[in-house]
Design an enzyme around this catalytic site. Structure first.
Site, PDB file in Angstrom:
ATOM      1  N   CYS A 102      -4.386 -41.540  -3.265  1.00 34.60           N
ATOM      2  CA  CYS A 102      -5.345 -41.846  -2.211  1.00 34.60           C
ATOM      3  C   CYS A 102      -5.742 -43.310  -2.358  1.00 34.60           C
ATOM      4  CB  CYS A 102      -6.563 -40.938  -2.302  1.00 34.60           C
ATOM      5  SG  CYS A 102      -7.827 -41.277  -1.057  1.00 34.60           S
ATOM      6  N   CYS A 157      -7.138 -46.411   5.538  1.00 39.09           N
ATOM      7  CA  CYS A 157      -6.200 -45.542   4.807  1.00 39.09           C
ATOM      8  C   CYS A 157      -5.188 -46.355   3.999  1.00 39.09           C
ATOM      9  CB  CYS A 157      -5.472 -44.594   5.756  1.00 39.09           C
ATOM     10  SG  CYS A 157      -4.518 -43.317   4.900  1.00 39.09           S
ATOM     11  N   GLY A 158      -5.377 -46.355   2.687  1.00 40.06           N
ATOM     12  CA  GLY A 158      -4.522 -47.162   1.822  1.00 40.06           C
ATOM     13  C   GLY A 158      -3.083 -46.676   1.746  1.00 40.06           C
TER      14      GLY A 158
END
Length: 333
Positions: free
Chosen positions: A91, A254-255
């Site tokens: 994440c 959002c990585g």
């Protein structure tokens, strides 16, 4: 005051998306690798995830990370990622949150101007470089796991939507990338329910007909993210609405989704190494990404991405379970 459970955590948000960083009360999860710990947690300890992520302690878009001793000698900490949808292999926003919390709480030796933290994640080694001034974590750049394209310019038949063009890439999780115009929807938060429904339908069709599978990370065999690309997006600035199973949007850019998007653009020959790429979320927050090297994943061409973003500590809490509580694992709407 009675309690059968007491879990300590530091809450943060990364460009709008929460990360509840669990610092105590879970214990050491069994497993020789961090992915084995993730799989064990999913099978035997999922009630803890539900307890922390679901209402009333969490909410429909809650996310978190459980700190663990590293299983690799070259890492400082291990991490198991949790959210309302389950346990992720990686994440990006959560890693930025973890690194910020580790610096802000002094759980790592802090050095200025950069504190480097090596994290053992279920997807592999992730390096976080925290820009620090006056003891404050100003920003975090994570060097992510190898990212690659699984399929480019594919199509899928989706009930209610017809034939939908999409590409699918891995950036720590699998992402289907779909142009919003191809499903007849605008980049408009007032239409979020329709975008959510379209995303869930696309996920279901992909997972039923042609699910992805990572060649070396056990249990990574589905698509739970659809990155709806806004009109006008390119290899310099891309805007998106990230629809996530079971039905919510990433508030951050959002990585791992940014990593997947860069891998797709690189595969198309549109994003070279060393060029900044800005990815903008549905709420307008941004990450800056960059591809720093080429590599391979099981013979597939792949790239090493970096992602830079910011996180802020929002609170410190101890989460308790009264034995008479009728909702020991919380609930979802």
């Amino acid at each position: 005051m009675r309690s059968t459970r007491l879990i300590s955590a530091v809450d943060s948000h990364t460009e709008g998306m929460p990360t509840r960083v669990v610092t105590g009360g879970v214990g050491v999860i069994p497993g020789a690798t961090m992915n084995e710990k993730r799989l064990y947690f999913m099978e035997h300890l999922d009630h803890i995830r539900q307890f922390l992520m679901n209402e009333p302690r969490g909410h429909a878009a809650m996310s978190g990370a459980i700190l663990q001793p590293a299983t690799r000698e070259d890492c400082d900490w291990g991490v198991v990622y949790i959210e309302v949808s389950g346990c992720l292999p990686m994440c990006g926003h959560g890693t930025i949150g973890v690194a910020t919390v580790l610096v802000e709480t002094g759980m790592v030796a802090v050095q200025e101007p950069v504190t480097t933290i090596r994290l053992d994640t279920p997807a592999g080694l992730v390096i976080a470089r925290v820009a620090v001034s006056d003891g404050h974590a100003d920003s975090v750049t994570i060097e992510n796991v190898p990212s690659y394209v699984d399929r480019l310019d594919a199509t899928i038949e989706v009930p209610g939507l017809g034939t939908v063009p999409y590409s699918l890439a891995f950036g720590g999780n699998f992402y289907a990338m779909v142009n919003l115009a191809d499903v007849g929807l605008p980049f408009d938060r007032s239409r979020h329910q329709e975008v959510t429904a379209a995303g869930l339908a696309i996920m279901e069709a992909i997972n039923a007909g042609d699910p992805p599978r990572h060649p070396s990370i056990d249990g990574v065999d589905h698509c739970h993210h659809v990155e709806f690309i806004a009109p006008g997006s390119d290899a310099t600035l891309s805007r998106h609405a990230m629809s996530i199973y079971p039905g919510w949007f990433d508030r951050s850019p959002c990585g791992t989704g940014t990593s997947a998007r860069m891998a797709e653009l690189w595969a198309r020959g549109e994003l070279p190494l060393g060029q900044d790429f800005t990815n903008e979320s549905f709420i307008g927050s941004r990450f800056v990404g960059r591809l720093i090297a080429e590599t391979e994943v099981d013979g597939r061409p792949a790239v090493i991405p970096t992602i830079t973003g910011r996180a802020w500590v929002t609170g410190i809490g101890q989460y308790m379970l009264d034995p008479s509580d009728p909702f020991p694992t919380g609930f979802q709407f």
